[in-house]
Design a protein around this motif. Sequence first.
Motif, PDB file in Angstrom:
ATOM      1  N   ILE A  57       0.841  -1.201   0.000  1.00  0.00           N
ATOM      2  CA  ILE A  57       0.000   0.000   0.000  1.00  0.00           C
ATOM      3  C   ILE A  57       0.875   1.250   0.000  1.00  0.00           C
ATOM      4  O   ILE A  57       0.588   2.211  -0.707  1.00  0.00           O
ATOM      5  N   ALA A  58       1.969   1.193   0.758  1.00  0.00           N
ATOM      6  CA  ALA A  58       2.882   2.342   0.819  1.00  0.00           C
ATOM      7  C   ALA A  58       3.515   2.607  -0.550  1.00  0.00           C
ATOM      8  O   ALA A  58       3.829   3.746  -0.884  1.00  0.00           O
ATOM      9  N   SER A  59       3.685   1.555  -1.353  1.00  0.00           N
ATOM     10  CA  SER A  59       4.347   1.739  -2.653  1.00  0.00           C
ATOM     11  C   SER A  59       3.350   2.004  -3.785  1.00  0.00           C
ATOM     12  O   SER A  59       3.732   2.085  -4.945  1.00  0.00           O
ATOM     13  N   ALA A  60       2.065   2.123  -3.451  1.00  0.00           N
ATOM     14  CA  ALA A  60       1.041   2.333  -4.488  1.00  0.00           C
ATOM     15  C   ALA A  60       1.150   3.741  -5.078  1.00  0.00           C
ATOM     16  O   ALA A  60       1.534   4.680  -4.394  1.00  0.00           O
ATOM     17  N   HIS A  61       0.812   3.873  -6.373  1.00  0.00           N
ATOM     18  CA  HIS A  61       0.812   5.185  -7.039  1.00  0.00           C
ATOM     19  C   HIS A  61      -0.590   5.764  -6.924  1.00  0.00           C
ATOM     20  O   HIS A  61      -1.566   5.036  -7.053  1.00  0.00           O
ATOM     21  N   ALA A  62      -0.665   7.080  -6.766  1.00  0.00           N
ATOM     22  CA  ALA A  62      -1.977   7.725  -6.797  1.00  0.00           C
ATOM     23  C   ALA A  62      -2.393   7.901  -8.247  1.00  0.00           C
ATOM     24  O   ALA A  62      -1.632   8.394  -9.075  1.00  0.00           O
ATOM     25  N   VAL A  63      -3.589   7.451  -8.577  1.00  0.00           N
ATOM     26  CA  VAL A  63      -4.186   7.720  -9.889  1.00  0.00           C
ATOM     27  C   VAL A  63      -5.558   8.302  -9.584  1.00  0.00           C
ATOM     28  O   VAL A  63      -6.464   7.579  -9.182  1.00  0.00           O
ATOM     29  N   GLY A  64      -5.679   9.599  -9.712  1.00  0.00           N
ATOM     30  CA  GLY A  64      -6.894  10.266  -9.252  1.00  0.00           C
ATOM     31  C   GLY A  64      -7.018  10.026  -7.758  1.00  0.00           C
ATOM     32  O   GLY A  64      -6.037  10.153  -7.023  1.00  0.00           O
ATOM     33  N   ALA A  65      -8.214   9.643  -7.322  1.00  0.00           N
ATOM     34  CA  ALA A  65      -8.437   9.403  -5.889  1.00  0.00           C
ATOM     35  C   ALA A  65      -8.072   7.970  -5.507  1.00  0.00           C
ATOM     36  O   ALA A  65      -8.164   7.581  -4.341  1.00  0.00           O
ATOM     37  N   LEU A  66      -7.689   7.173  -6.495  1.00  0.00           N
ATOM     38  CA  LEU A  66      -7.383   5.759  -6.227  1.00  0.00           C
ATOM     39  C   LEU A  66      -5.887   5.555  -6.054  1.00  0.00           C
ATOM     40  O   LEU A  66      -5.076   6.386  -6.439  1.00  0.00           O
ATOM     41  N   ARG A  67      -5.536   4.413  -5.460  1.00  0.00           N
ATOM     42  CA  ARG A  67      -4.127   4.040  -5.317  1.00  0.00           C
ATOM     43  C   ARG A  67      -3.933   2.721  -6.060  1.00  0.00           C
ATOM     44  O   ARG A  67      -4.653   1.766  -5.807  1.00  0.00           O
ATOM     45  N   VAL A  68      -2.961   2.722  -6.958  1.00  0.00           N
ATOM     46  CA  VAL A  68      -2.741   1.546  -7.801  1.00  0.00           C
ATOM     47  C   VAL A  68      -1.419   0.880  -7.439  1.00  0.00           C
ATOM     48  O   VAL A  68      -0.391   1.542  -7.331  1.00  0.00           O
ATOM     49  N   VAL A  69      -1.472  -0.433  -7.250  1.00  0.00           N
ATOM     50  CA  VAL A  69      -0.248  -1.169  -6.935  1.00  0.00           C
ATOM     51  C   VAL A  69      -0.189  -2.441  -7.783  1.00  0.00           C
ATOM     52  O   VAL A  69      -1.202  -3.116  -7.965  1.00  0.00           O
TER      53      VAL A  69
END
Length: 177
Positions: A57-69
């Motif tokens: 989760i810490a390494s997820a990228h923000a894409v809009g309001a979502l976090r993508v991992v």
Amino acid sequence: ENEENNRKLLEMADMLKSSPQEVVEKTRAAMESLRELRRRVDALQDKIRSGEIDNFIASAHAVGALRVVTVTLPGDAGTEDMRRMGDFLRDRAANIVAVLASVHEDKITFLAVCGKEAVAAGVKAGDIIRQVTAITGGKGGGKPDSAMGGGKDVLMLDNALAMVDNFVAMKLGLNKE
């Protein structure tokens, strides 16, 4: 026949360091203790997974309001392990979009999970799986919050995972330049 059974019974009694009369009770106790050990191992693995999940989760990228991992797991990660990790991720973060992949003997297994907020925003795990498996020469599908699939072209794995951010951005209508 009877003699063979007696021999086996004595052999079991010896293995269990007990008398033939106590074999059943000893076996029951041994099996119970094995079950308890399994429970403890599962609990420990869940703890370890839980720590890994926080890292993901810490390494997820923000894409809009979502976090993508996107994560490539070791090849020995079975589908059961992947599902458990996916469930953890999905339950830990409502805005998560995660794709887990593992490669075993030239076959790719994919799992996509989408938290409640991601699904509400129109990002669905089944759609993501169809994309990544198409790129790697396979197929799959599933529900909006969790989907699985397979691929054959291991050389295309990184490309497939790299696409996930763009796919999510497109679904959210954020046309990335």
